[in-house]
Write a protein that holds these residues in place. Structure first.
Motif, mmCIF file in Angstrom:
data_model
loop_
_atom_site.group_PDB
_atom_site.id
_atom_site.type_symbol
_atom_site.label_atom_id
_atom_site.label_comp_id
_atom_site.label_asym_id
_atom_site.label_seq_id
_atom_site.Cartn_x
_atom_site.Cartn_y
_atom_site.Cartn_z
ATOM 1 N N LEU A 79 18.470 -7.134 17.874
ATOM 2 C CA LEU A 79 19.061 -8.034 16.927
ATOM 3 C C LEU A 79 19.203 -8.852 16.213
ATOM 4 O O LEU A 79 19.858 -9.155 15.384
ATOM 5 N N SER A 80 19.398 -7.216 15.613
ATOM 6 C CA SER A 80 20.097 -7.719 13.430
ATOM 7 C C SER A 80 19.024 -8.234 12.935
ATOM 8 O O SER A 80 19.864 -8.812 12.106
ATOM 9 N N LYS A 81 18.265 -7.877 13.386
ATOM 10 C CA LYS A 81 16.951 -8.813 11.722
ATOM 11 C C LYS A 81 16.084 -7.941 12.054
ATOM 12 O O LYS A 81 15.244 -6.841 12.258
ATOM 13 N N SER A 82 15.428 -8.575 10.559
ATOM 14 C CA SER A 82 14.615 -8.197 9.743
ATOM 15 C C SER A 82 13.385 -9.028 9.427
ATOM 16 O O SER A 82 13.838 -9.598 8.522
ATOM 17 N N SER A 83 12.283 -8.578 8.818
ATOM 18 C CA SER A 83 11.025 -9.445 8.035
ATOM 19 C C SER A 83 10.503 -8.258 7.538
ATOM 20 O O SER A 83 10.554 -7.467 7.314
ATOM 21 N N ASP A 84 9.976 -8.575 6.060
ATOM 22 C CA ASP A 84 8.794 -7.617 4.865
ATOM 23 C C ASP A 84 8.122 -8.757 4.433
ATOM 24 O O ASP A 84 8.200 -10.392 4.402
ATOM 25 N N ASP A 85 6.830 -7.722 3.553
ATOM 26 C CA ASP A 85 5.846 -8.728 3.648
ATOM 27 C C ASP A 85 5.163 -7.485 2.885
ATOM 28 O O ASP A 85 4.741 -6.299 3.114
ATOM 29 N N THR A 86 4.440 -7.777 2.097
ATOM 30 C CA THR A 86 3.870 -7.092 0.965
ATOM 31 C C THR A 86 1.918 -7.872 1.469
ATOM 32 O O THR A 86 2.055 -8.983 1.870
ATOM 33 N N ALA A 87 0.960 -7.019 1.136
ATOM 34 C CA ALA A 87 -0.438 -7.677 1.143
ATOM 35 C C ALA A 87 -0.829 -6.406 -0.114
ATOM 36 O O ALA A 87 -0.580 -5.311 0.344
ATOM 37 N N TRP A 88 -2.061 -7.291 -0.001
ATOM 38 C CA TRP A 88 -3.825 -6.521 -1.789
ATOM 39 C C TRP A 88 -4.327 -6.189 -0.247
ATOM 40 O O TRP A 88 -5.151 -7.920 -0.031
ATOM 41 N N SER A 89 -5.556 -5.285 -0.558
ATOM 42 C CA SER A 89 -6.485 -5.521 0.199
ATOM 43 C C SER A 89 -7.865 -4.835 -1.026
ATOM 44 O O SER A 89 -7.900 -4.042 -0.889
ATOM 45 N N PRO A 90 -8.288 -5.977 -1.800
ATOM 46 C CA PRO A 90 -9.535 -5.507 -2.804
ATOM 47 C C PRO A 90 -11.240 -5.958 -2.288
ATOM 48 O O PRO A 90 -10.874 -6.089 -0.231
ATOM 49 N N SER A 91 -11.793 -5.021 -2.655
ATOM 50 C CA SER A 91 -13.037 -4.565 -2.420
ATOM 51 C C SER A 91 -14.410 -3.805 -3.305
ATOM 52 O O SER A 91 -13.898 -3.638 -4.057
ATOM 53 N N LEU A 92 -15.212 -4.714 -3.019
ATOM 54 C CA LEU A 92 -16.113 -4.409 -4.043
ATOM 55 C C LEU A 92 -17.958 -3.857 -2.978
ATOM 56 O O LEU A 92 -18.522 -4.996 -2.158
ATOM 57 N N GLY A 93 -18.118 -3.202 -3.366
ATOM 58 C CA GLY A 93 -19.927 -3.219 -2.829
ATOM 59 C C GLY A 93 -20.566 -2.701 -4.128
ATOM 60 O O GLY A 93 -20.589 -1.958 -4.809
ATOM 61 N N LEU A 94 -22.012 -3.029 -3.838
ATOM 62 C CA LEU A 94 -22.999 -2.696 -5.226
ATOM 63 C C LEU A 94 -24.013 -1.640 -3.890
ATOM 64 O O LEU A 94 -24.688 -2.662 -3.160
ATOM 65 N N VAL A 95 -24.986 -0.842 -4.409
ATOM 66 C CA VAL A 95 -25.745 0.207 -3.856
ATOM 67 C C VAL A 95 -26.609 0.274 -4.746
ATOM 68 O O VAL A 95 -26.855 0.085 -6.327
ATOM 69 N N TRP A 96 -27.930 0.206 -3.925
ATOM 70 C CA TRP A 96 -29.011 -0.296 -4.609
ATOM 71 C C TRP A 96 -30.416 0.769 -4.382
ATOM 72 O O TRP A 96 -30.527 0.806 -3.079
#
Length: 678
Positions: A403-420
């Motif tokens: 189709l001669s078409k394109s699309s793009d994007d970005t993403a941030w993926s944070p996480s946080l864990g606490l172990v006691w």
């Protein structure tokens, strides 16, 4: 090791003071290691919800597919019916492309229509690991439901210390479908080299689905192979090359999760899956800043289809080229794991419209490119408290050459864990994870006709065709998961015994769900366009928990598993579809003959699924399954090297159907396998 006596109430009213004074021991419950979290850690010490099916369990269960190997895990469901080649894995109500699949750390990105995507024969695996819940901060796109990580066998694992050569031959048979299973391997170590060659072949007839009813067009043939070659030029380095393949031949409905019908033709499908992986690892030993691992992999999946009732020949070709490089560095009380990875997916399809001009999906020629970088830290704050922050950045692009078409994007993926680590017997943890799934090429750029229904006199006199609409503005799915976990572990409660308890509670908010929308599929009103497209529709909230208790007394073992998930639309408060019913499992086994033989029984109860959307009129009843199993592997004597496994599944020949599935599941099945190692 001296053990201090402890007085315990069996009602679980444990004295924390007494247990805090116990001397820590290494037990079998503590020895389960996982790598799906991108670091080697014990499952009981991970802040994530992790389940592991090891090689011993794989041999006892003799599963027909990777999905089937996970069927007893809490909040894990086998989807798409009883045909092994099409079965998938759903985790906490999310499946398909929302669950990432890896093999030896290499992503498996194949996903096309109703075709199967789990190709590994479990006979070639040493373990299967499941991460329940989002994991995009580690793996990027696709892991909003979780990760299924498959680990293949290796010569080093299969040879005992001091051995340099070995192998095995294995023959199995299942009464349901007259399934004949043959496998074998040879492997060895010579100086700094190790190698393994492993193969399997399955040939099955049609499946019986309970009450002696046959599921038509469910026979299949599959051959699989694995080769591994490793070289360790020094104590610090290892270079490994592996190659695997899987070929499956079957005559099935075009949607194997259904039966042949007006819009579901019969298809003779040949699936060929190949992979090559090159890995290099370097651990300098004395240098705390350098523990690096690099992986380069190539996957190829070809579906060749003969639509025998239509006289049409189709093909679908997937290809993935990917890499990953990550390193771990220790800075005082902090371990930092960081790296980059990327992959390019290519898809090319040919849809034969002979005899149905303009009534087939359009041909596809497209690419998806993804690049990512991530960092994860383990920060020791005190002797009992640690922090696990992580962050990942991804950029992705879809391009349609057709189709001669394109699309793009970005993403941030944070996480946080606490172990006691509150004491020697109790570990508490809390997590927050954000994750995403980038829209696939097919979801954005499918064209042509989805399906056609022939004329039906008095109802659809002109027939009906439904066409695809492209959606280049489709947004990525996003998940935000909150989770609490408690791990309890006790030893010497009543002598030579141990008790492990794990509880996970979660809430996963998923926005911009990508859902296939089919407009007016049966109205057939002249002039009204019938279309199919993928759109961002739902804002879902998934809440639930998993509970697992394991107890061992000498050679007696008892496991209790329970999982439940509730899914609701956050806007309307309506129940969501495709959420699994509550599941409870009990597994009791006893070792006899000085541990050479193990006898076990397993009962699984799945509750009625009554949490349904208001428009859903289906009825999904509860059911209970009862299995028994036996394993015999003498440690010495005349039969040393022999192992025999026997199991009877669904003893009552229950005729049952899982919630949201179209087909009924497999009925009574007897399994017998014998393996001889040399």
């Amino acid at each position: 090791m001296t053990k201090k006596p402890v007085v315990v109430a069996l009602t679980m009213a444990f004295s924390s003071t007494a247990y805090a004074q116990q001397i820590e021991q290494v037990t079998e419950f503590d020895e389960v290691l996982v790598t799906a979290t991108r670091i080697a850690e014990k499952a009981s010490q991970s802040s994530r919800s992790v389940a592991v099916v090891d090689e011993e369990e794989l041999q006892e269960e003799q599963p027909a597919s990777v999905a089937e190997a996970l069927r007893n895990e809490a909040n894990v469901t086998v989807s798409n019916g009883p045909r092994a080649s099409s079965q998938g894995v759903e985790i906490r109500g999310l499946g398909g492309q929302r669950v990432l699949q890896t093999i030896d750390g290499a992503r498996q990105n194949t996903a096309s229509g109703h075709r199967g995507t789990y190709f590994m024969d479990p006979e070639l695996l040493s373990s299967v690991e499941v991460v329940r819940g989002p994991a995009s901060s580690l793996w990027g796109s696709g892991a909003i439901g979780g990760v299924v990580a498959q680990n293949t066998k290796s010569a080093k694992e299969m040879l005992d210390e001091g051995e340099s050569f070995g192998g095995y031959l294995k023959q199995g048979y299942e009464t349901n479908g007259d399934n004949v299973k043959t496998s074998g391997a040879i492997y060895g170590i010579a100086d700094s080299f190790d190698w393994l060659i492993n193969g399997s072949y399955n040939d099955s007839n049609n499946i019986k689905i309970g009450r002696d009813q046959t599921l038509a067009n469910s026979a299949s043939q599959r051959s699989s192979g694995l080769m591994k070659f490793g070289w360790e030029p020094s104590d610090e380095q290892r270079l490994q090359f592996s190659a695997r393949f899987s070929d499956t031949d079957e005559l099935v409905p075009s949607n194997p999760a259904a039966e042949v019908g007006r819009s579901v033709p019969l298809v003779k499908r040949k699936t060929k899956d190949k992979n090559f992986t090159l890995e290099h690892s370097f651990n300098s030993g004395g240098n705390p800043y350098l523990d690096i691992k690099s992986t380069l992999y190539w996957n190829s999946t070809d579906y060749d289809e003969d639509r025998v009732t239509k006289g049409q020949i189709d093909s679908t070709e997937y290809e993935t080229l990917g890499f990953s490089i990550n390193n771990s560095s220790i800075f005082g009380d902090t371990t930092l794991t960081y790296g980059v990875d990327g992959y390019q997916d290519k898809i090319k399809t040919v849809r034969d419209d002979a005899g149905q001009v303009g009534q087939r999906p359009g041909d596809i020629d497209g690419e998806t490119s993804v690049w990512g970088a991530f960092a994860k830290a383990q920060v020791t704050l005190t002797d009992s408290l640690s922090l696990e922050p992580a962050l990942r950045y991804d950029t992705f692009e879809n391009e349609s050459k057709t189709l001669s078409k394109s699309s793009d994007d970005t993403a941030w993926s944070p996480s946080l864990g606490l172990v006691w680590n509150t004491s020697s017997w109790l570990t508490l943890s809390a997590r927050y994870d954000e994750a995403f799934r980038a829209p696939s090429f097919e979801e954005m750029y499918s064209t042509g006709t989805h399906y056609c229904i022939p004329p039906i006199p008095g109802f659809l006199p002109g027939g009906l065709c439904n066409t695809f609409e492209i959606n280049p503005d489709l947004k990525a799915e996003k998940a935000k998961n909150k989770e609490l976990k408690a791990d309890l572990h006790f030893t010497d409660l009543a002598g030579n015994d141990e008790l492990g308890i794990t509880l996970n509670v979660f809430r996963n908010d998923v926005d911009d769900f990508i859902e296939q929308s089919v407009s007016n599929p049966l109205m057939g009103i002249p002039g009204l366009e019938q279309t199919t497209s993928w759109n961002n529709v739902d804002e879902a909230r998934l809440t639930g928990f998993e509970f697992k208790t394991r107890y061992r007394f000498n050679q007696t073992r008892l496991t209790l598993d329970y999982g439940q998930t509730e899914g609701k639309d956050k806007r309307s408060d309506e129940y969501l579809s495709n959420i699994p019913a509550k599941k409870f499992g009990v597994d009791l086994s006893q070792g006899i003959m000085e541990g050479d033989m193990k006898l076990g029984t397993r009962v699984t109860h799945v509750a009625q699924q009554d949490q349904l959307p208001s428009e859903n009129k289906q009825d999904y009843d509860s059911y209970t399954l009862w299995d028994v199993y036996l394993a015999w592997e003498p440690a010495m004597g005349t039969f040393e090297g022999l192992r025999v496994d026997f199991a009877i599944e669904n003893i009552g020949d229950e005729e049952y159907r899982q919630a949201w599935q179209t087909l009924y599941e497999q009925g009574r099945n007897m399994k017998l396998s014998a393996r001889y190692r040399f």
